[in-house]
Design an enzyme around this catalytic site. Structure first.
Site: not given
Ligand code: AHR
Length: 488
Positions: A27, A174-175, A241, A293, A342
């Site tokens: 990103e 995205n999101e 995450y 992600e 990432q």
């Molecule tokens: O990876 C960092 C961020 O995490 C991304 O920009 C977003 O899609 C997610 O919340």
């Protein structure tokens, strides 16, 4: 030493492990694109057309199959036309989501495709649904893929690219439940239908359209997306995450590491939970899950901009990576793609850079060890297991196995216990244990990591503590270790 029995059944062949499960995500955030990947043609750092040679070589070596770009939250603020044409004249913008830096747009569409060509990976572009127009998204695809005479194809040629590129993977936002517009699922579903309609397939190019799926356990989002988008969607995304925001990567206690690994192991339950809901609307599972992600997220390193999300990566991260990749393999009937967050210098990065130096993190080594699963057929495995004393929701070992076209069997395993080794007694059903070779990544410290002073503190070694047993092999798995075994 405790012996755990494991079976690998070559008669029970399951889904194909899409190479794209081993994908990554880059990103416009912190030092991922600029410095980490793109340094510009005039940089002293060795580069080809502005792209770091060391990073490209490292990504080629793990056979990176697909790269997602330009975000993330950045994607829904990105206007692709600002990133084409003469670099000196490109419009600047403020990257308001990630630290308010001035983005000079010197890395745009042409540079991204150049990067993918150098690495030899598939591009995966996320379009701007949050703040961009339908026409803008539609024209981006026309610019990239149209072969004939059209306004966008002419513009591409004017900017130096005669032939269209191939673009398969395209994310429609995205999101969008968060940074991508704070939408309700019903509203997003309608927007998706509208935007996706104009994501045309030009000149024989076939698109694999990914809709914005849920955050972690938001099953309601999945339900409403599946109920309201009936066609023109190849996959939905899943973002998950493993957070530990109070501490930095190297400050975690053993208990913190174990709790983090526990969070990451939840991935299997999430995939199965979303899959069950998807089955109500799509019993044949034509729509798949792209976990585009995933990874660990800690407090950022001292002295760095908190919005740059720069963190170290330790053996604890390697444990998370190994267990998660085993989960993706075992669920490859529904998971078609996954992209660790990432690639460089951000979150659970596989590579870290400092000026002209680059180091490979323990997570990089896991991707290196697991790469031979790419494109193989998943095999049925069963492993007796033991829960950790410190957290009885976590099993010590993780495993997955696959077979390639030559009939070679590939087994990956990890032991996340900090102090207990295991002997794994593997029965190979339907295959003679011929020539066996193995690699290991191990440390007696969960927090072991590579640094610019000690770039090879954690590295892969050949592994020989394996013995043929007649029915298969006996493998000693030390504490805090990951092993990859190939049987020819
Ligand atoms: O990876 C960092 C961020 O995490 C991304 O920009 C977003 O899609 C997610 O919340």
């Amino acid at each position: 030493m405790t012996t755990l029995k494991m079976t690998v059944n070559t008669y029970n062949r399951k889904s194909r492990i899409n190479p794209e499960i081993y994908g990554s995500f880059s990103e416009h955030l912190g030092r991922c694109i600029y410095e980490g990947i793109y340094v510009g043609e005039n940089s002293k750092i060795p580069n080809t057309n502005g792209i770091r040679n060391d990073v490209v070589a490292a990504l080629k070596a793990i056979k990176l199959p697909v790269l997602r770009w330009p975000g993330g939250c950045f994607a829904d603020e990105y206007h692709w036309k600002d990133g084409i044409g003469d670099r000196a004249k490109r419009k600047k913008m403020v990257n308001s989501h990630w630290g308010g830096l001035v983005e000079d747009n010197s890395f745009g569409t042409h540079e991204f495709f150049e990067l993918c060509e150098q690495v030899g990976c598939e591009p995966y572009i996320t379009g701007n649904l949050g703040s961009g127009t339908v026409a803008e998204m539609s024209e981006w695809i026309e610019y990239i893929t149209f072969d004939g005479l059209s306004p966008m194809a002419l513009e591409r040629r004017k900017n130096g690219r005669e032939d269209p590129w191939k673009l398969r993977y395209f994310g429609v936002g995205n999101e969008n439940w968060g940074c991508g517009g704070n939408m309700r699922p019903e509203f997003y579903a309608d927007q998706y239908r509208r935007y996706a309609t104009y994501c045309r397939e030009y000149s024989g190019n076939r698109l694999y359209k990914v809709a914005c799926g849920p955050d972690t356990a938001d099953y309601d989002w999945t339900d409403k997306i599946m109920a309201n988008i009936k066609k023109d969607m190849s996959a939905i995304s899943l973002h998950c995450y493993s957070w530990f925001s109070e501490k930095r990567a190297c400050e975690l206690t053993l208990e913190n590491c174990v709790n983090l690994i526990a969070k990451s192991r939840n991935m299997e339950k999430l995939i199965k939970g979303h899959k069950e809901i998807m089955a109500k609307y799509d019993p044949e599972h034509k729509v798949r899950i792209a976990v585009d992600e995933w990874g660990t997220w800690y407090k950022t390193e001292e002295g760095t901009n908190p919005r740059f999300l720069y963190q170290q990566s330790t053996m604890c991260d390697a444990m998370v990576a190994a267990g998660t990749l085993d989960i993706f393999n075992r669920n490859s009937d529904i998971v078609s793609m996954a992209n660790i967050a990432q690639t460089v210098n951000v979150l659970q990065a596989v590579l870290l850079t400092e000026g002209e130096n680059m180091i490979k993190t323990p997570t990089y080594h896991v991707f290196d060890m697991y790469k031979d699963h790419q494109g193989n057929t998943l095999l049925d495995t069963f492993c007796e297991n033991e829960k950790l004393e410190m957290n009885d929701t976590v099993y010590a070992c993780s495993q997955s196995a696959s077979i390639n076209e030559k009939g070679e069997v590939f087994v990956t395993m990890s032991n996340c216990s900090a102090d207990k080794p295991f002997d794994i007694d593997i029965e190979l059903i339907g295959k003679e244990a011929g020539e066996i070779s193995a690699k290991i990544l191990a440390s007696d410290d969960y927090l072991a990591h590579n640094s610019f002073d000690r770039p090879d503190a954690v590295k892969i070694s050949e592994y020989t503590k394996i013995r043929e047993t007649g029915k298969g092999m006996l493998v000693t798995l030390p504490p805090c270790s990951i092993a990859a075994i190939k049987v020819k």
